[in-house]
Design a protein around this motif. Structure first.
Motif, PDB file in Angstrom:
ATOM      1  N   UNK A  98       0.825  -1.221   0.000  1.00 50.64           N
ATOM      2  CA  UNK A  98       0.000   0.000   0.000  1.00 50.64           C
ATOM      3  C   UNK A  98       0.855   1.266   0.000  1.00 50.64           C
ATOM      4  N   UNK A  99       0.161   2.372   0.003  1.00 52.13           N
ATOM      5  CA  UNK A  99       0.841   3.664  -0.063  1.00 52.13           C
ATOM      6  C   UNK A  99       1.412   4.022   1.302  1.00 52.13           C
ATOM      7  N   UNK A 100       2.657   3.655   1.504  1.00 45.63           N
ATOM      8  CA  UNK A 100       3.344   3.916   2.771  1.00 45.63           C
ATOM      9  C   UNK A 100       4.628   4.679   2.455  1.00 45.63           C
ATOM     10  N   UNK A 101       4.546   6.000   2.416  1.00 46.11           N
ATOM     11  CA  UNK A 101       5.684   6.809   1.929  1.00 46.11           C
ATOM     12  C   UNK A 101       7.010   6.511   2.627  1.00 46.11           C
ATOM     13  N   UNK A 102       6.979   6.288   3.935  1.00 45.66           N
ATOM     14  CA  UNK A 102       8.243   6.028   4.642  1.00 45.66           C
ATOM     15  C   UNK A 102       8.859   4.714   4.164  1.00 45.66           C
ATOM     16  N   UNK A 103       8.014   3.739   3.962  1.00 46.57           N
ATOM     17  CA  UNK A 103       8.489   2.448   3.447  1.00 46.57           C
ATOM     18  C   UNK A 103       9.086   2.620   2.048  1.00 46.57           C
ATOM     19  N   UNK A 104       8.396   3.350   1.203  1.00 46.47           N
ATOM     20  CA  UNK A 104       8.887   3.537  -0.166  1.00 46.47           C
ATOM     21  C   UNK A 104      10.213   4.298  -0.175  1.00 46.47           C
ATOM     22  N   UNK A 105      10.303   5.307   0.693  1.00 48.70           N
ATOM     23  CA  UNK A 105      11.554   6.075   0.784  1.00 48.70           C
ATOM     24  C   UNK A 105      12.692   5.178   1.279  1.00 48.70           C
TER      25      UNK A 105
END
Lengths: 395, 395
Positions: A371-378
């Motif tokens: 899902x959209x998890x910005x910290x994870x993607x970063x």
């Protein structure tokens, strides 16, 4: 969950055509190149269906293998041929995305035992000229990884820049890093575990019993009947789906909200939105997934225990590793909670591996990795960038 | 889970005879005294089967009503007529035990909708002279408590000294304290909640769908067929059973231990002890429980929300209460975690109720309330002793 027979037939036909003629490239390994399985049987011939994105560089040093989870497939960033939905990790994989297909050559293959083009229980058994059904050998995560390694050989890649995956994909990442120490420059096991717990096995066993209890399962030989164990597989999916979401995510999504917003019906209809949601999850899953594949792949996960054959010492699985690891967990994941990731990190530390560990604050549960998890993607973007520099792939 | 047809028939016969001629006393309420249900239907006639222990004192002031959980019954401290096992709370109820039958007159009745003698979906519908099946009205926890109140009236008891129960039994305790403020001197809601969460509903819905997916369920009209939805109900029980145990309890009980202690079989047999345990739980449950009762009682639990009709203010359910409460939770209970008990305590505090709250340290999960937990037992004993003094019951 009641479905018209014509719908069932259409769904069977759709899946069968996908098995017969998948839209992905497929590499076939002939009888002369069998896959020796953990159960000591040889599987031959066998096929691996896969998708790729981006361009392999001349040095063949920019390849990332993405390993998919239990019910996903090779369509990581491609519209799904059956559901028509975007790829399951479209948010993560593509030009300029955290796994940047302008820099990296991304490979994702359907797991052995799957139903989207790789050999599995719905494939034709050459000995009987009929679908394997329960005649398919019981496979392991190790077997799945060995089949992937054959694909990587076929693509002429000696060392993968990275192997990345969440959930069962993370198990494959760990197995890659353990089996092929020279072939994995960086590894990102996400929301995963080094062995399936008693509770993990218990939930899978409920799902398998639900499938097997369905008379349409027919002992696994349903392919010729024009029926599929639709109800049983839907129940299995519903039970599993609860484990993918946190209690908090379910509460925020649905609470006790009613379908018709006024009052309960004093019946067994789906009064609550969460009931309707689960029934939908169950019924749509059946359109795209083979029930026997579900049995085989859950079994592979239950058998997964990297301590096995190592005197129960997990660290021994990674002794001598030069791979850079980034282990990721999510705070609200109760399927493979953070403590499971910490066990992996401790084992890697014990062999002085290069390991980062990130626990992402999220209320989305196990599915957070999709899902959209910005910290994870970063986190993934940053780790891959740093590793790419080390690998001499430029910035 | 495969069972010989003769076994199935024997189990059907056993249960049918229990329905026809339960071994407990039964009080029958005639057509002239219908039970007005939350769904606005009147149920008549109806019966309540119950067990009692100890002696009612002359003042009728020493009665304790024990409310049972989803799959239990009135046999709280009596050997079960079908399974032959000791009563489900034998550890708690008896001479000198925490709920001391030498001091207290203990009553436990089978819930409305149940299958051990109280009226439920397996009972004969007087309008059709056949079992109700899905013709039985959908009931609520409130309806269950109203039926119990009729039994207490019948026994000539104005005020219960205490109402005690865990899990769904705790829901009934809360409902008693709310509906009959003058009739409950002390209340002990254990391991329970004031409303069913989205996740609670989700697990129940999986179980119901498993039952309904079984062709032998036959739309609920299986009573005359000589079959029961054995596989479906077993799957439902397996899924539910996981929620009754903590991850830690499962780990300690089973870990990844194998049935035959040597190696996995590369098959779908119950390789792991936890699989074998769950299958056993599923299959023995079917011998003693009616599938339609399972549907109706889980539905009653899902409908439970004490905020309903009170502008979402839980405290309003208890306004004006004079009852002494002892709210108990267990640290490892993830079905109704401690935070649910805290919500109850906060609501009681908001109306200045007399309330103690005890969180018991336990790794046994939700089922801890049924097990050997000395601190829990001491808590109940101590609370009842203190309340008995206040009630003038001596020490």
């Amino acid at each position: 969950m009641t479905v018209a027979p014509s719908d069932i037939m259409a769904s069977v036909a759709r899946r069968q055509s996908e098995i017969d003629a998948p839209s992905s490239p497929v590499v076939h390994f002939d009888v002369g190149a069998p896959l020796h399985l953990a159960c000591q049987q040889d599987l031959a011939p066998f096929s691996v269906a896969y998708e790729t994105y981006g361009t392999l560089n001349a040095a063949k040093s920019n390849a990332i293998l993405i390993c998919h989870a239990l019910t996903a497939d090779q369509y990581v960033a491609t519209r799904h041929p059956i559901t028509g939905k975007p790829g399951w990790w479209d948010i993560m994989v593509g030009p300029g995305k955290p796994i940047d297909t302008e820099r990296f050559y991304v490979i994702c293959s359907n797991v052995l035992g799957g139903c989207m083009g790789s050999t599995g229980p719905a494939s034709i058994n050459p000995k009987t000229s009929a679908p394997y059904g329960l005649g398919f050998p019981v496979i392991t995560i190790g077997d799945i990884v060995e089949a992937q390694a054959r694909l990587i050989d076929y693509l002429g890649i000696d060392q993968l820049f990275a192997v990345i995956g969440g959930s069962m994909g993370g198990m494959q990442v760990l197995e890659w890093a353990s089996r092929f120490k020279d072939r994995v420059f960086a590894a990102v096991p996400i929301a995963t575990t080094a062995w399936h717990s008693s509770q993990n096995i218990a939930f899978h066993e409920v799902g398998r019993q639900a499938v097997m209890a369905d008379p349409d399962w027919a002992g696994g030989d349903y392919y010729a009947t024009g029926k599929v164990p639709r109800n049983g597989l839907a129940v299995a999916r519903m039970a599993a789906h609860i484990t993918y979401l946190s209690e908090e995510a379910l509460h925020q999504k649905f609470g006790r909200s009613l379908q018709d917003r006024s009052a309960v019906t004093f019946s067994f209809s789906a009064d609550f939105q969460v009931e309707s949601y689960l029934r939908h999850q169950g019924s749509t899953f059946v359109d795209r997934f083979d029930a026997n594949s579900y049995l085989y792949i859950t079994r592979a996960m239950d058998y997964f225990d990297m301590r096995e054959g190592r005197g129960s010492v997990l660290a021994d699985a990674f002794r001598g590793t030069q791979t850079r690891f980034c282990v990721v967990s999510f705070t609200s994941d109760w399927l493979y909670p953070t403590r499971e990731s910490r066990r992996i990190v401790r084992a890697l530390n014990a062999v002085a591996a290069d390991v980062s560990f990130v626990e992402i604050e999220s209320d989305k549960g196990h599915d957070a990795f999709l899902l959209d998890e910005p910290t994870f993607h970063a986190t993934v973007r940053g780790f891959l960038n740093a590793a790419a520099l080390k690998r001499g792939l430029g910035s």
